[in-house]
Motif scaffolding. Structure first.
Motif, PDB file in Angstrom:
ATOM      1  N   SER A  36     106.321  56.732  30.185  1.00  0.00           N
ATOM      2  CA  SER A  36     105.596  55.482  29.961  1.00  0.00           C
ATOM      3  C   SER A  36     104.285  55.759  29.240  1.00  0.00           C
ATOM      4  N   SER A  79     100.790  53.589  27.728  1.00  0.00           N
ATOM      5  CA  SER A  79     100.057  52.318  27.688  1.00  0.00           C
ATOM      6  C   SER A  79      99.028  52.339  26.565  1.00  0.00           C
ATOM      7  N   GLY A 115      96.125  49.929  24.571  1.00  0.00           N
ATOM      8  CA  GLY A 115      95.316  48.713  24.519  1.00  0.00           C
ATOM      9  C   GLY A 115      94.923  48.405  23.088  1.00  0.00           C
ATOM     10  N   HIS A 170     103.978  50.257  26.654  1.00  0.00           N
ATOM     11  CA  HIS A 170     103.301  49.073  27.210  1.00  0.00           C
ATOM     12  C   HIS A 170     102.131  48.736  26.291  1.00  0.00           C
ATOM     13  N   ILE A 171     102.177  47.567  25.660  1.00  0.00           N
ATOM     14  CA  ILE A 171     101.118  47.138  24.743  1.00  0.00           C
ATOM     15  C   ILE A 171     100.334  46.010  25.397  1.00  0.00           C
ATOM     16  N   ASN A 172      99.037  46.175  25.478  1.00  0.00           N
ATOM     17  CA  ASN A 172      98.167  45.188  26.105  1.00  0.00           C
ATOM     18  C   ASN A 172      97.130  44.721  25.088  1.00  0.00           C
ATOM     19  N   PHE A 222      93.441  43.402  27.295  1.00  0.00           N
ATOM     20  CA  PHE A 222      92.888  44.250  28.341  1.00  0.00           C
ATOM     21  C   PHE A 222      91.442  43.843  28.613  1.00  0.00           C
ATOM     22  N   ARG A 268      95.050  54.483  33.742  1.00  0.00           N
ATOM     23  CA  ARG A 268      95.737  53.193  33.672  1.00  0.00           C
ATOM     24  C   ARG A 268      96.059  52.828  32.229  1.00  0.00           C
ATOM     25  N   MET A 269      95.375  53.472  31.302  1.00  0.00           N
ATOM     26  CA  MET A 269      95.630  53.258  29.883  1.00  0.00           C
ATOM     27  C   MET A 269      95.518  54.603  29.177  1.00  0.00           C
ATOM     28  N   ASP A 270      96.492  54.918  28.325  1.00  0.00           N
ATOM     29  CA  ASP A 270      96.476  56.208  27.630  1.00  0.00           C
ATOM     30  C   ASP A 270      95.525  56.205  26.443  1.00  0.00           C
TER      31      ASP A 270
END
Length: 324
Positions: A92, A94, A96, A124-126, A129, A141-143
């Protein structure tokens, strides 16, 4: 160090209660309290403050909470790396993306290319954020995040990728009937607008938490001017509809304008005197390396940024398309 105790400690802090955390973890409350006491004995520090309302971390507890998230994140990455050793990157990741930025234009191409090239990566694209970006990245929580700004910021490193000018975007013949001292965009000519002219244009902008808004406000303040903000819009869809319905104009980087608006049917003018610019950077943790799948996504994103050109904005004449 028993990583199960760290995991339980995180759940206690997140739940704000030993009782609620015990329910979440499906273990007896006395056993969970014993794990917490063992951690406090191991570190020689009180980690939480107990009250009738639950528990709250002490300063030592907050420090352990941050490190525990990093430790468990690294354990998960180690398991994933060993599991897929010798195979294509998997896991996974992530990412932002700052609202109203080039990131919005690249979100779909990024998802598509990662899906084609690395089918075992769950991306996972946010684009919405919130909170402190450095904390989200430091805690795993975010790469990575593609944001406005070039740092410095504690705990993260900035990789400057692009600098963009800001443009005034409006419906072809401007806004609805001007009010008071407002300017009708029919009065403007050419493909540029000065900041002093912009003062009289009704603007739809994001709120002051957004860098684009902060940069616009700062430019006005330097000339002792005040922007005519008639609405603050957080939703890209609402902004699109409002501009097309001539409720006001907006200010965006060119790439963001193309991502959310049909610029070929709109008036696009570069803001000058002074030119207003924003910097876009890739942000990653300064404390832990990217995992193998995160590195793969990072490289794909850089490919897309470097391949992105401003041709769609420059291909057509800039300025009023309805002045004929």
């Amino acid at each position: 160090m028993d990583t199960r105790r760290l995991y339980s400690f995180i759940k206690i802090i997140d739940a704000g209660s030993i009782t609620r955390a015990a329910d979440i973890l499906h273990i007896a409350q006395p056993a969970l309290s014993q794990q917490l006491s063992a951690l406090e004995a191991q570190f020689g520090q009180q980690l939480v403050i107990r009250s009738k309302r639950g528990v709250a971390p002490t300063e030592a507890g907050r420090t352990l909470y941050r490190h525990a998230q990093l430790i468990l994140r690294q354990v998960d990455l180690a398991h994933a790396a060993v599991r897929v050793s010798g195979r294509a990157p998997a896991g996974s990741v992530s990412v932002g993306l700052a609202p109203y930025s080039l990131g919005a234009a690249l979100a779909l191409p990024l998802l598509k290319r990662v899906r084609e090239r690395y089918p075992e990566i769950l991306l996972h694209i946010n684009e919405n954020f919130g909170g402190v970006i450095s904390e989200a990245i430091m805690t795993g929580r975010m790469d990575m995040a593609f944001i406005y700004g070039a740092g410095p910021l504690r705990g993260v490193q900035f990789e400057h990728l692009r600098t963009e000018d800001l443009f005034l975007i409006s419906a072809g013949d401007g806004t609805r009937e001007p009010r008071g001292n407002e300017m009708s965009l029919r009065e403007l000519r050419g493909n540029e607008v000065s900041l002093r002219e912009l003062e009289r244009v009704p603007l739809l902008l994001p709120s002051r938490i957004h860098t684009v808004r902060q940069v616009v406000d700062a430019a006005f303040q330097q000339l002792a001017l005040e922007p005519n903000v008639v609405g603050e819009v957080e939703s890209a869809l609402t902004l699109v509809n409002a501009v097309e319905d001539r409720l006001g104009a907006t200010v965006l980087p060119g790439s963001a304008a193309r991502a959310i608006l049909d610029v070929r049917s709109l008036s696009v003018r570069r803001i000058v005197d002074p030119v207003i610019q924003v910097k876009l950077s890739m942000v990653t943790s300064d404390n832990q390396p990217l995992s193998e799948p995160a590195l793969a996504v990072h490289d794909v994103f850089l490919e897309l940024v470097r391949a992105f050109h401003d041709d769609p904005l420059d291909a057509d004449p800039v300025g009023d398309k309805h002045e004929q």
